[in-house]
Design a protein around this motif. Structure first.
Motif, PDB file in Angstrom:
ATOM      1  N   LEU A  49       0.834  -1.202   0.000  1.00  0.00           N
ATOM      2  CA  LEU A  49       0.000   0.000   0.000  1.00  0.00           C
ATOM      3  C   LEU A  49       0.868   1.253   0.000  1.00  0.00           C
ATOM      4  CD1 LEU A  49      -2.957  -0.984   2.349  1.00  0.00           C
ATOM      5  CD2 LEU A  49      -3.095  -0.336  -0.058  1.00  0.00           C
ATOM      6  N   VAL A 239      -9.985  -6.182  -0.640  1.00  0.00           N
ATOM      7  CA  VAL A 239     -10.043  -4.740  -0.890  1.00  0.00           C
ATOM      8  C   VAL A 239     -10.606  -4.509  -2.291  1.00  0.00           C
ATOM      9  CG1 VAL A 239      -8.679  -2.633  -1.133  1.00  0.00           C
ATOM     10  CG2 VAL A 239      -8.129  -4.305   0.672  1.00  0.00           C
ATOM     11  N   ARG A 242     -11.049   2.030  -3.942  1.00  0.00           N
ATOM     12  CA  ARG A 242      -9.979   2.971  -3.673  1.00  0.00           C
ATOM     13  C   ARG A 242     -10.145   3.551  -2.258  1.00  0.00           C
ATOM     14  NH1 ARG A 242      -5.260   3.104  -4.504  1.00  0.00           N
ATOM     15  NH2 ARG A 242      -5.683   2.312  -6.592  1.00  0.00           N
ATOM     16  N   GLN A 244     -11.433   2.185   0.396  1.00  0.00           N
ATOM     17  CA  GLN A 244     -10.956   1.201   1.384  1.00  0.00           C
ATOM     18  C   GLN A 244      -9.429   1.210   1.421  1.00  0.00           C
ATOM     19  OE1 GLN A 244     -12.711  -2.310  -0.298  1.00  0.00           O
ATOM     20  NE2 GLN A 244     -14.705  -2.015   0.710  1.00  0.00           N
ATOM     21  N   ALA A 245      -8.804   1.191   0.254  1.00  0.00           N
ATOM     22  CA  ALA A 245      -7.344   1.154   0.184  1.00  0.00           C
ATOM     23  C   ALA A 245      -6.754   2.407   0.829  1.00  0.00           C
ATOM     24  CB  ALA A 245      -6.888   1.037  -1.265  1.00  0.00           C
ATOM     25  N   ASP A 246      -7.371   3.582   0.561  1.00  0.00           N
ATOM     26  CA  ASP A 246      -6.856   4.825   1.133  1.00  0.00           C
ATOM     27  C   ASP A 246      -6.966   4.800   2.652  1.00  0.00           C
ATOM     28  OD1 ASP A 246      -6.233   5.729  -1.344  1.00  0.00           O
ATOM     29  OD2 ASP A 246      -8.010   6.991  -1.571  1.00  0.00           O
ATOM     30  N   ALA A 249      -4.249   2.498   3.979  1.00  0.00           N
ATOM     31  CA  ALA A 249      -2.914   3.088   3.851  1.00  0.00           C
ATOM     32  C   ALA A 249      -2.723   4.180   4.901  1.00  0.00           C
ATOM     33  CB  ALA A 249      -2.722   3.647   2.445  1.00  0.00           C
ATOM     34  N   HIS A 255      -0.027  -3.861   3.531  1.00  0.00           N
ATOM     35  CA  HIS A 255      -0.315  -4.620   2.313  1.00  0.00           C
ATOM     36  C   HIS A 255      -1.810  -4.834   2.093  1.00  0.00           C
ATOM     37  CE1 HIS A 255       3.841  -5.990   3.385  1.00  0.00           C
ATOM     38  NE2 HIS A 255       4.010  -5.660   2.113  1.00  0.00           N
ATOM     39  N   ALA A 256      -2.159  -5.064   0.824  1.00  0.00           N
ATOM     40  CA  ALA A 256      -3.554  -5.329   0.499  1.00  0.00           C
ATOM     41  C   ALA A 256      -3.662  -6.306  -0.652  1.00  0.00           C
ATOM     42  CB  ALA A 256      -4.268  -4.032   0.134  1.00  0.00           C
ATOM     43  N   LEU A 260      -9.748  -4.839  -6.330  1.00  0.00           N
ATOM     44  CA  LEU A 260      -9.274  -3.519  -6.757  1.00  0.00           C
ATOM     45  C   LEU A 260      -7.991  -3.656  -7.572  1.00  0.00           C
ATOM     46  CD1 LEU A 260      -9.350  -0.390  -6.689  1.00  0.00           C
ATOM     47  CD2 LEU A 260      -8.116  -0.496  -4.513  1.00  0.00           C
ATOM     48  N   TYR A 261      -7.149  -4.582  -7.189  1.00  0.00           N
ATOM     49  CA  TYR A 261      -5.863  -4.763  -7.869  1.00  0.00           C
ATOM     50  C   TYR A 261      -5.959  -5.840  -8.933  1.00  0.00           C
ATOM     51  CZ  TYR A 261      -4.924  -2.277  -3.641  1.00  0.00           C
ATOM     52  OH  TYR A 261      -5.000  -1.362  -2.639  1.00  0.00           O
TER      53      TYR A 261
END
Ligand code: C2E
Ligand code: CA
Ligand code: CA
Ligand code: CA
Length: 276
Positions: A49, A239, A242, A244-246, A249, A255-256, A260-261
């Protein structure tokens, strides 16, 4: 036919009978698929992340079927566990994951420091497992620390005999250990510290509603703080957005992994994803 009382189970109900028959058929199909090497692995990338780099890949079992209707591992893994096929299936996963990891490393040097993760069922945690893993790794010419085994929190903290010894032997061999579905079981911190654990995988159920549920946000912050205090790595599962990822982070989750990825995918599409 006899029927049991309210909400009960009856041996003679046609429903239960049909379900049992279907399970027997499924088990036979699964055995045949294994024998004919028709299972596959799908790999899902794990990213940092901090800088977005791929830091790992998790192998997930797939059972493609002739009728085009794939069966979910959430269904066939428990079936394999109940029927005893899991040892055979588990060995296939270990062999295939290590051999595909080798292929990936050869064609994709950027993965040199990536970790290859695979899932283990509780009944695979017997005394022969550590030597089997190190033997397979050595034969493929891979260092032990490129392998990570994922064991669910609930499997880790049963009192199944010998599990602690097996995990310690895996740790001594240099293989990494991740606690899968973390937060859904009942681990206590004291026992987490006693096992050779490297990373916690925050269960998807905590991630799914992060955007709307302040309670989940609080919980995730607390789990991240606990992991930091224990000096453990963390990866958030499932995840999808975006936002959630933000959030993750910002709160120091290193890590995620999630849609999303990338979705889990077989070797060939994975290679072009890595290239892109
Ligand atoms: P798991 O180990 O917790 O794997 C994560 C599951 O979440 C995978 O489902 C993955 O495809 C799915 N997933 C990943 N990212 C996302 C996302 O962003 N959103 C959503 N909604 N789902 C996401 P899958 O592949 O269906 O596997 C289900 C479970 O079956 C696994 O859960 C694991 O417990 C078990 N399993 C799969 N392969 C194996 C295996 O080789 N051995 C064993 N023992 N268990 C396995
Ligand atoms: Ca897993
Ligand atoms: Ca999981
Ligand atoms: Ca899960």
């Amino acid at each position: 036919a006899k029927t049991a009382g309210k909400g009960g189970f009856s041996l003679y109900s046609p429903d239960a009978h049909e379900r049992a028959r279907q399970r027997v058929r499924r088990v036979a199909d699964l055995r045949e698929a294994l024998e004919n090497d028709r299972l596959e692995l799908a790999w899902q990338p794990q990213v940092s992340l901090e800088d977005g780099r791929v830091t790992g890949l998790e192998a997930l079992a797939r059972w493609p079927r002739d009728d085009g209707q794939p069966i979910s591992p959430a269904e066939f893994i428990p079936l394999a566990e109940q029927s005893g096929l899991i040892l055979h299936l588990g060995r296939w996963v270990i062999d295939t994951a290590i051999s595909e990891a080798r292929t990936l490393l050869q064609t994709w040097p950027a993965l040199q420091h990536a970790r290859f993760a695979l899932n283990l069922s509780p009944c695979q945690l017997d005394e022969s497992l550590p030597a089997m893993l190190t033997e397979r790794l050595a034969r493929a010419g891979l260092p032990s620390d490129c392998l990570e085994v994922e064991i669910t929190e609930s499997a880790l903290f049963t009192d199944q005999a010998g599990v602690t010894e097996t995990l310690n032997a895996i740790g001594s061999a240099g293989i990494r250990l991740a606690v899968d579905d973390f937060g859904t079981g009942y681990s206590n911190i004291a026992r987490l510290k006693l096992l050779p654990i490297h990373r916690l995988k925050l269960d998807r159920s905590f991630i799914a509603d992060l955007e709307h549920d302040p309670g989940d946000r609080e919980l995730v912050r607390a789990l991240l703080a606990m992991a930091r205090a224990l000096d453990l790595d963390v990866i958030a599962e499932g995840v999808e957005t975006r936002t959630q990822a933000d959030f993750l982070a910002r709160n120091g989750c290193p890590h995620a992994q999630g849609y999303l990825y990338a979705r889990p995918q077989p070797l060939a599409p994975l290679k072009s994803w890595l290239r892109g």
